[in-house]
Design a protein around this motif. Sequence first.
Motif, PDB file in Angstrom:
ATOM      1  N   THR A 276     -62.852  15.612 -28.721  1.00 55.22           N
ATOM      2  CA  THR A 276     -62.304  14.407 -28.112  1.00 55.22           C
ATOM      3  C   THR A 276     -61.120  13.921 -28.928  1.00 55.22           C
ATOM      4  O   THR A 276     -61.175  13.862 -30.159  1.00 55.22           O
ATOM      5  N   GLU A 278     -60.086  11.020 -29.195  1.00 58.62           N
ATOM      6  CA  GLU A 278     -60.356   9.742 -29.839  1.00 58.62           C
ATOM      7  C   GLU A 278     -60.987   9.923 -31.218  1.00 58.62           C
ATOM      8  O   GLU A 278     -61.094   8.969 -31.987  1.00 58.62           O
ATOM      9  N   ARG A 279     -61.397  11.146 -31.535  1.00 64.09           N
ATOM     10  CA  ARG A 279     -61.873  11.507 -32.881  1.00 64.09           C
ATOM     11  C   ARG A 279     -61.322  12.902 -33.185  1.00 64.09           C
ATOM     12  O   ARG A 279     -62.066  13.865 -33.319  1.00 64.09           O
ATOM     13  N   ASN A 281     -60.064  14.529 -35.550  1.00 62.59           N
ATOM     14  CA  ASN A 281     -60.281  15.280 -36.780  1.00 62.59           C
ATOM     15  C   ASN A 281     -61.659  15.945 -36.786  1.00 62.59           C
ATOM     16  O   ASN A 281     -62.153  16.366 -37.829  1.00 62.59           O
ATOM     17  N   GLU A 282     -62.283  16.034 -35.604  1.00 61.67           N
ATOM     18  CA  GLU A 282     -63.620  16.620 -35.512  1.00 61.67           C
ATOM     19  C   GLU A 282     -63.670  17.649 -34.378  1.00 61.67           C
ATOM     20  O   GLU A 282     -63.016  17.487 -33.347  1.00 61.67           O
ATOM     21  N   LYS A 299     -71.074  19.091 -36.243  1.00 62.25           N
ATOM     22  CA  LYS A 299     -69.711  18.603 -36.428  1.00 62.25           C
ATOM     23  C   LYS A 299     -68.995  19.384 -37.516  1.00 62.25           C
ATOM     24  O   LYS A 299     -69.507  19.563 -38.615  1.00 62.25           O
ATOM     25  N   GLU A 301     -65.654  18.942 -39.639  1.00 65.22           N
ATOM     26  CA  GLU A 301     -64.627  17.959 -39.960  1.00 65.22           C
ATOM     27  C   GLU A 301     -63.369  18.649 -40.469  1.00 65.22           C
ATOM     28  O   GLU A 301     -63.433  19.628 -41.208  1.00 65.22           O
ATOM     29  N   GLN A 319     -58.931  12.574 -42.787  1.00 65.31           N
ATOM     30  CA  GLN A 319     -58.226  12.508 -41.503  1.00 65.31           C
ATOM     31  C   GLN A 319     -56.697  12.422 -41.614  1.00 65.31           C
ATOM     32  O   GLN A 319     -56.151  11.808 -42.523  1.00 65.31           O
TER      33      GLN A 319
END
Length: 373
Positions: A276, A278-279, A281-282, A299, A301, A319
């Motif tokens: 996604t 909206e996140r 860095n994952e 996950k 990262e 991030q």
Amino acid sequence: MAAKPKLRIGLIGSGFMGKAHVFGFATAARVFDLPYEVELHTLADVTLAGAQAAAAGFGFAHATDRWQDLIENPDIDVVDITAPNALHKEMAMAAIAAGKHVYCEKPLAPLARDAEEMAIAAEAAGIKTQVGFNYLCNPIMALAREMIAGGELGDIRSYRGVHAEDYMRDASAPYSFRHDPAGGGALADIGSHALATAEYLLGPITRVMGDCVTMIDHRKDATGSARKIEVDDVGRAFLRFKNGATGSIEANWVATGRKMQHDFEVYGSKGALIFTGERFNELHFYNTDDATGRQGFRKIEASPDHPPYGQFCVAPGHQIGFNDLKAIEVAGYLDAIADRAPEPFNFRAGLRIQYLVETIQASAKSETWIATV
């Protein structure tokens, strides 16, 4: 150490994307070993006062209210276009004719035939070009493509992509250049990102079935007059890929509450990926080889193990951001200008995305599947 040659930038437009491009140049110069010393030479905008204020804030040496001044100035090496979409072709073609490299924010042009003319002209003149699709510069995106290509997901069976935001949610918001029927609409504006991501990850899309819907049918223009809206607020398409996978994408600029949902899901015979924006860095990975009772999405990262993340931050999970992706895009483009690497996403690639957009629009009108290759 020998001094690096200078590369002088002329920027057209100082809005959101103009500022993002400036951040890209400034950050890239400090993060990467660029082949040039970047000089912010001249900024052009609609009014001289606005151009002067932006130039002072961004660090440009000169300002003008005539974008043609950038074309006519022999000192400028790269013309960077962040003006409204309908102006891209005229500006880019003038820059190409003057022998200048061109960096143009997406979409390349409102119509595929215009984008094709631009690509052909650049190729004939030997001009290096770049279209702004910086979401593809995300190290996590590169990891996903590597995992897919490396067979970690097995045979790819299906794909889902979406780019949804809510900046057109308010029906009282005025008519803008994004509503121009010559090439506006959600599918062209943000669906282009969803399509670029789909082909970046899975390869060529071979067939599409489109559906484009206008939810807000009138908006007031600058004079207060009601203008009929002819472009889509929501655009969707079913997809068939050359690798045998099926899928879909959605573009939606009236998605209440969504600010940056640039997502994808990839499902294979051995695993799956979920991402996604909206996140961003994952990356979430499901592996069917995990032991029974231990299976589930885990996950991953972003970290220095995912280049060039480590050049921005040495610590995993801390991030990077949107403007950092612009810096990665700029670095790749400057390497191409210096013949150190191929063009990352040139006008020919931008043409491909505009062609897909128009094919989906044609499919929506005819209510039939249409081949894209």
